[in-house]
Design a protein around this motif. Sequence first.
Motif, PDB file in Angstrom:
ATOM      1  N   THR A 194       9.808 -11.025   3.378  1.00  0.00           N
ATOM      2  CA  THR A 194      10.506  -9.593   3.505  1.00  0.00           C
ATOM      3  C   THR A 194      11.692 -10.019   2.540  1.00  0.00           C
ATOM      4  N   GLY A 195      11.486  -9.883   1.395  1.00  0.00           N
ATOM      5  CA  GLY A 195      12.397  -9.482   0.266  1.00  0.00           C
ATOM      6  C   GLY A 195      12.761 -10.403  -0.503  1.00  0.00           C
ATOM      7  N   LEU A 196      12.283 -12.289   0.824  1.00  0.00           N
ATOM      8  CA  LEU A 196      12.571 -13.229  -0.538  1.00  0.00           C
ATOM      9  C   LEU A 196      12.861 -13.854  -1.610  1.00  0.00           C
ATOM     10  N   ILE A 197      11.192 -12.627  -1.930  1.00  0.00           N
ATOM     11  CA  ILE A 197      10.930 -13.063  -3.589  1.00  0.00           C
ATOM     12  C   ILE A 197      10.317 -12.572  -3.695  1.00  0.00           C
ATOM     13  N   ASP A 198      10.490 -11.904  -5.415  1.00  0.00           N
ATOM     14  CA  ASP A 198       9.169 -11.313  -5.910  1.00  0.00           C
ATOM     15  C   ASP A 198       7.539 -11.476  -5.744  1.00  0.00           C
ATOM     16  N   SER A 199       6.975 -11.272  -4.514  1.00  0.00           N
ATOM     17  CA  SER A 199       5.903 -10.756  -4.702  1.00  0.00           C
ATOM     18  C   SER A 199       4.920 -10.719  -5.995  1.00  0.00           C
ATOM     19  N   ASN A 200       5.562  -9.552  -6.941  1.00  0.00           N
ATOM     20  CA  ASN A 200       4.517  -9.078  -8.035  1.00  0.00           C
ATOM     21  C   ASN A 200       4.435 -10.110  -8.519  1.00  0.00           C
ATOM     22  N   LYS A 201       5.313 -11.283  -9.223  1.00  0.00           N
ATOM     23  CA  LYS A 201       4.995 -12.314 -10.115  1.00  0.00           C
ATOM     24  C   LYS A 201       4.170 -12.729  -9.740  1.00  0.00           C
ATOM     25  N   PHE A 202       3.447 -12.992  -8.754  1.00  0.00           N
ATOM     26  CA  PHE A 202       1.815 -13.587  -8.109  1.00  0.00           C
ATOM     27  C   PHE A 202       1.082 -12.823  -7.636  1.00  0.00           C
ATOM     28  N   ARG A 203       0.839 -11.537  -7.738  1.00  0.00           N
ATOM     29  CA  ARG A 203      -0.088 -11.238  -7.870  1.00  0.00           C
ATOM     30  C   ARG A 203      -1.746 -11.394  -8.477  1.00  0.00           C
ATOM     31  N   ASP A 204      -2.807 -11.016  -7.697  1.00  0.00           N
ATOM     32  CA  ASP A 204      -3.535 -10.482  -8.630  1.00  0.00           C
ATOM     33  C   ASP A 204      -3.638 -10.583  -9.631  1.00  0.00           C
ATOM     34  N   LYS A 205      -4.379 -10.253 -10.716  1.00  0.00           N
ATOM     35  CA  LYS A 205      -4.193  -9.426 -12.152  1.00  0.00           C
ATOM     36  C   LYS A 205      -4.658  -7.917 -11.592  1.00  0.00           C
ATOM     37  N   ASN A 206      -5.371  -7.793 -11.207  1.00  0.00           N
ATOM     38  CA  ASN A 206      -5.612  -6.354 -10.350  1.00  0.00           C
ATOM     39  C   ASN A 206      -4.805  -5.514  -9.263  1.00  0.00           C
ATOM     40  N   GLU A 207      -4.321  -6.165  -9.227  1.00  0.00           N
ATOM     41  CA  GLU A 207      -3.346  -5.858  -8.255  1.00  0.00           C
ATOM     42  C   GLU A 207      -2.196  -4.286  -8.460  1.00  0.00           C
ATOM     43  N   SER A 208      -2.038  -3.973  -7.985  1.00  0.00           N
ATOM     44  CA  SER A 208      -1.003  -2.646  -8.231  1.00  0.00           C
ATOM     45  C   SER A 208       0.258  -3.077  -7.796  1.00  0.00           C
ATOM     46  N   VAL A 209       0.981  -3.373  -8.954  1.00  0.00           N
ATOM     47  CA  VAL A 209       2.363  -3.582  -8.860  1.00  0.00           C
ATOM     48  C   VAL A 209       3.645  -3.221  -7.850  1.00  0.00           C
ATOM     49  N   ILE A 210       4.052  -3.448  -6.557  1.00  0.00           N
ATOM     50  CA  ILE A 210       5.155  -2.071  -5.903  1.00  0.00           C
ATOM     51  C   ILE A 210       6.317  -2.920  -6.120  1.00  0.00           C
ATOM     52  N   MET A 211       6.402  -0.918  -6.699  1.00  0.00           N
ATOM     53  CA  MET A 211       8.312  -1.007  -7.250  1.00  0.00           C
ATOM     54  C   MET A 211       9.074  -0.476  -5.863  1.00  0.00           C
ATOM     55  N   ALA A 212       8.501   0.302  -5.401  1.00  0.00           N
ATOM     56  CA  ALA A 212       9.617   0.818  -4.121  1.00  0.00           C
ATOM     57  C   ALA A 212       9.398   0.616  -2.721  1.00  0.00           C
ATOM     58  N   LEU A 213      10.402  -0.093  -1.686  1.00  0.00           N
ATOM     59  CA  LEU A 213      10.259  -0.600   0.144  1.00  0.00           C
ATOM     60  C   LEU A 213      11.571   0.876   0.521  1.00  0.00           C
ATOM     61  N   PRO A 214      10.686   0.927   1.506  1.00  0.00           N
ATOM     62  CA  PRO A 214       9.610   0.489   2.410  1.00  0.00           C
ATOM     63  C   PRO A 214       8.209   1.055   2.281  1.00  0.00           C
ATOM     64  N   LEU A 215       7.504   0.516   2.794  1.00  0.00           N
ATOM     65  CA  LEU A 215       5.654   0.743   2.054  1.00  0.00           C
ATOM     66  C   LEU A 215       6.065   1.935   3.588  1.00  0.00           C
ATOM     67  N   ASN A 216       5.640   2.894   2.797  1.00  0.00           N
ATOM     68  CA  ASN A 216       5.326   3.694   4.235  1.00  0.00           C
ATOM     69  C   ASN A 216       3.744   3.753   4.553  1.00  0.00           C
ATOM     70  N   LYS A 217       3.973   3.318   5.920  1.00  0.00           N
ATOM     71  CA  LYS A 217       2.528   3.124   5.945  1.00  0.00           C
ATOM     72  C   LYS A 217       2.511   2.007   7.355  1.00  0.00           C
ATOM     73  N   THR A 218       1.573   2.369   8.140  1.00  0.00           N
ATOM     74  CA  THR A 218       1.771   1.606   9.893  1.00  0.00           C
ATOM     75  C   THR A 218       1.661   0.229   9.261  1.00  0.00           C
ATOM     76  N   CYS A 219       1.767  -1.133  10.567  1.00  0.00           N
ATOM     77  CA  CYS A 219       2.037  -1.951  10.567  1.00  0.00           C
ATOM     78  C   CYS A 219       1.330  -2.502  11.864  1.00  0.00           C
ATOM     79  N   TYR A 220       0.048  -3.812  12.083  1.00  0.00           N
ATOM     80  CA  TYR A 220      -0.637  -3.775  13.349  1.00  0.00           C
ATOM     81  C   TYR A 220       0.278  -5.556  14.135  1.00  0.00           C
ATOM     82  N   TYR A 221       0.992  -5.985  13.228  1.00  0.00           N
ATOM     83  CA  TYR A 221       1.329  -6.677  13.829  1.00  0.00           C
ATOM     84  C   TYR A 221       2.074  -6.738  14.489  1.00  0.00           C
TER      85      TYR A 221
END
Length: 305
Positions: A194-221
């Motif tokens: 929830t914004g405490l770390i920069d997860s883009n530094k630790f993503r899989d090398k083939n993942e897309s970098v997330i630049m804009a929040l909030p995401l425009n998608k549902t969440c099932y949690y």
Amino acid sequence: MNDSSSQNRYKDPHIDLKERDVSISLDYREGYPLFGLVEFNLWGSCNRRCSFCPVSYPEIFTNKKEGIVIGDYIKVLDDLRAMEYKGIILWSMFSEPMLHKGINELAKVTKQILPDINLQMTSNGDSFRRRGDKLASLFDAGVDRVNLSLYDGPEQITLFRKIMGQYQLSFDQVKLRRRYQESGNYGVTISNRTGLIDSNKFRDKNESVIMALPLNKTCYYPFYQVAIDYDGGVLLCPHDWSRKYIAGNAFKDNIWEIWKGPKFSKARKLLANNTRSIDSCISCDVAGDFIGKGNFDAFSAMENK
């Protein structure tokens, strides 16, 4: 931000196992979809300092040597028994559960009150390296599965397989999960807590970098689980390390009433419409739709009656 920019995510291979566990736990009470997973944070600290975890940054996360009190824990178990809950109880979230000195007692009382639930724990395994008997004792106390997160390297797989063989533990009881860098990733779906770390530094090398929040998608949690902190605070999900959205207190209020209450209802309505506007969701980069579709569909069907 459109959905396509958040779909190219590395997926932890163990997520499918969790999805299976949750889907078979789908149940109803009074015609209302019931959560299939109750996740507890048993303790206030961790002995590790992983680079992609808020625990590594004392300016944003304070380790506290305190944890859940067994009397409060039993109160929640009694609530669950009254609901005839038969799903999963997981000890995980923001800490290392083995730091709680009463871990075996918690396991025993869990199975005494709720003999039919599936009791799981996620651990870094450090407590078991030289004391394999401590791992074996968890199963004697009532734990059904221990998910071991291995952070150091492949030599840990060799070590824990040896321990498992010594104490005759099966791969159904102990899941070995890679959490060290290999093939361009850490073996886990990295989130920004929830914004405490920069997860883009630790993503899989083939993942897309997330630049804009909030995401425009549902969440099932909030459709399939409740997350309970060691002080009783009920969160929407285990990613909310900042505790930004508290739905109630499980030590003071009935967990069934919290589940049906206004905080969860508000979150579900917004997230079902791809709206992440509540405090804990605005800055969250979790995809949120890997697990729990059956529960989400069950709520949708109820709303459409």
